[in-house]
Write an enzyme that holds these catalytic residues in place. Structure first.
Site, PDB file in Angstrom:
ATOM      1  N   ALA A  33       0.798  -1.219   0.000  1.00  0.00           N
ATOM      2  CA  ALA A  33       0.000   0.000   0.000  1.00  0.00           C
ATOM      3  C   ALA A  33       0.835   1.275   0.000  1.00  0.00           C
ATOM      4  CB  ALA A  33      -0.938   0.009   1.208  1.00  0.00           C
ATOM      5  N   ASP A 173      -5.094  -3.334 -19.601  1.00  0.00           N
ATOM      6  CA  ASP A 173      -5.097  -3.564 -21.043  1.00  0.00           C
ATOM      7  C   ASP A 173      -6.470  -3.260 -21.647  1.00  0.00           C
ATOM      8  OD1 ASP A 173      -2.445  -4.511 -20.787  1.00  0.00           O
ATOM      9  OD2 ASP A 173      -3.187  -6.511 -20.284  1.00  0.00           O
ATOM     10  N   HIS A 200      -0.454 -10.449 -19.961  1.00  0.00           N
ATOM     11  CA  HIS A 200      -0.348  -9.043 -19.553  1.00  0.00           C
ATOM     12  C   HIS A 200       1.044  -8.495 -19.820  1.00  0.00           C
ATOM     13  CE1 HIS A 200      -1.343  -5.378 -17.483  1.00  0.00           C
ATOM     14  NE2 HIS A 200      -0.500  -5.582 -16.487  1.00  0.00           N
TER      15      HIS A 200
END
Length: 340
Positions: A33, A173, A200
């Protein structure tokens, strides 16, 4: 076409983000995070009405991010956890989003990231398997083509792998394809959704433009340039940031789009369909057992994996180029875990 449109309809527009009418029911943990993706992702999830608790973890910076986003006036609660408190961060998590890892720099491919990010993802997956074995896990850490198999193998070793609950986030994408096609056609991106299948990275990214009402009219050199831009759009950002980072903001946005879709499905919404990289039977006979295609999501995660449908000659050539590279990426991830 319907599935791709549904994926883009899950985009959390401002009115949806700040709606207070939806129930807040799911605890979400973000591992990584404090990073370039993790910080904006944490902010976007704080304003996601289907998140009840947000648990932010990183080896550094997570408590500060948590304190910052906790001031946003939405109903969810936020806690930050330090490097030695990973298990506490995962306790009770129903969805775990993992953007942890090092970003790409100029000249780097996603495979160049492998050695560092593979260890990070393996260790985080081990903790998830131990503390939150039934959580849905969303992998952002690159290279996704390899890190998702790493998580699968790690969980399998622990005896807790459920393929319905593991997702590689390839939504960027899809977002890029809609945006870039809209620039070619002059349409609103909301009107130009494109299903993107494969993997990806680079040649493994296969946009199915022939299945789009606007995309099927793009031909010749314009088509080739559009496909190349969708496949290598991340390089534009890496170059533009001049060594200072990669596609962090757009990735955080795209990850929120997918997280929102999954949360809606968990909470009982039907017909939630979007592309994601999962354990898949579509090309398993060719040694490719992970593949991104349109997936219907449900309360347990993956509900239905849809075939890729009819392809143009150009798209078939893209699939033919995709599969060998994707197979190598997947095997690289599995070998990393099994060699340990």
């Amino acid at each position: 076409m319907f599935a791709a449109r549904q994926a883009l309809r899950s985009v959390p527009r401002q009115a949806r983000l700040f709606s207070s009418s939806a129930p807040a029911r799911t605890k979400v943990a973000v591992l990584g995070a404090g990073g370039g993706i993790g910080q904006p992702l944490s902010l976007l999830l704080k304003v996601e009405p289907l998140v009840s608790q947000l648990s932010l973890y990183d080896i550094r910076g997570a408590p500060g991010v948590a304190a910052d986003v906790s001031h946003v006036d939405t109903n969810s609660t936020v806690r930050g956890f330090t490097a030695d408190a990973l298990d506490q961060a995962l306790e009770g998590a129903e969805v775990v989003v993992i953007p942890a890892g090092v970003p790409r720099k100029p000249g780097m491919t996603r495979d160049d990231l492998f050695n560092t990010n593979a260890s990070i993802v393996r260790d985080l997956a081990t903790a998830v398997g131990r503390v939150a074995p039934t959580a849905k896990i969303l992998i952002i850490s690159n290279p996704v083509n390899s890190t998702v198999p790493i998580v699968a193998e790690t969980l399998a070793k622990a005896g807790v792998f459920d393929p319905r609950r593991l997702f590689g986030v390839t939504t960027l994408d899809v977002v890029r394809a809609a945006r870039f096609l809209s620039e070619v056609t002059g349409q609103d991106p909301a009107s130009t959704p494109v299903t993107v299948v494969g993997g990806h990275s680079g040649v493994t990214i296969v946009p199915l433009l022939s299945q789009s009402s606007f995309g099927k009219g793009v031909q010749g050199e314009t088509l080739s340039k559009l496909v190349h831009r969708i496949q290598y759009g991340g390089d534009e950002v890496v170059a533009a940031k001049d060594g200072a980072g990669s596609a962090t903001l757009s990735m955080a946005y795209a990850a929120t789009v997918f997280t929102n879709a999954l949360l809606r499905a968990i909470n009982g919404e039907e017909n939630v369909v979007c592309p994601t990289f999962v354990r898949s039977p579509l090309f398993e006979s060719q040694g490719v057992d992970f593949f991104s295609s349109n997936v219907e999501l449900g309360p347990e995660g993956v509900k239905t994996i849809f075939p890729i449908g009819d392809l143009s000659a150009e798209e078939q050539a893209l699939i033919d180029a995709c599969l060998p590279e994707l197979k190598k990426n997947i095997e690289k991830g599995k070998s990393f875990v099994n060699a340990a």
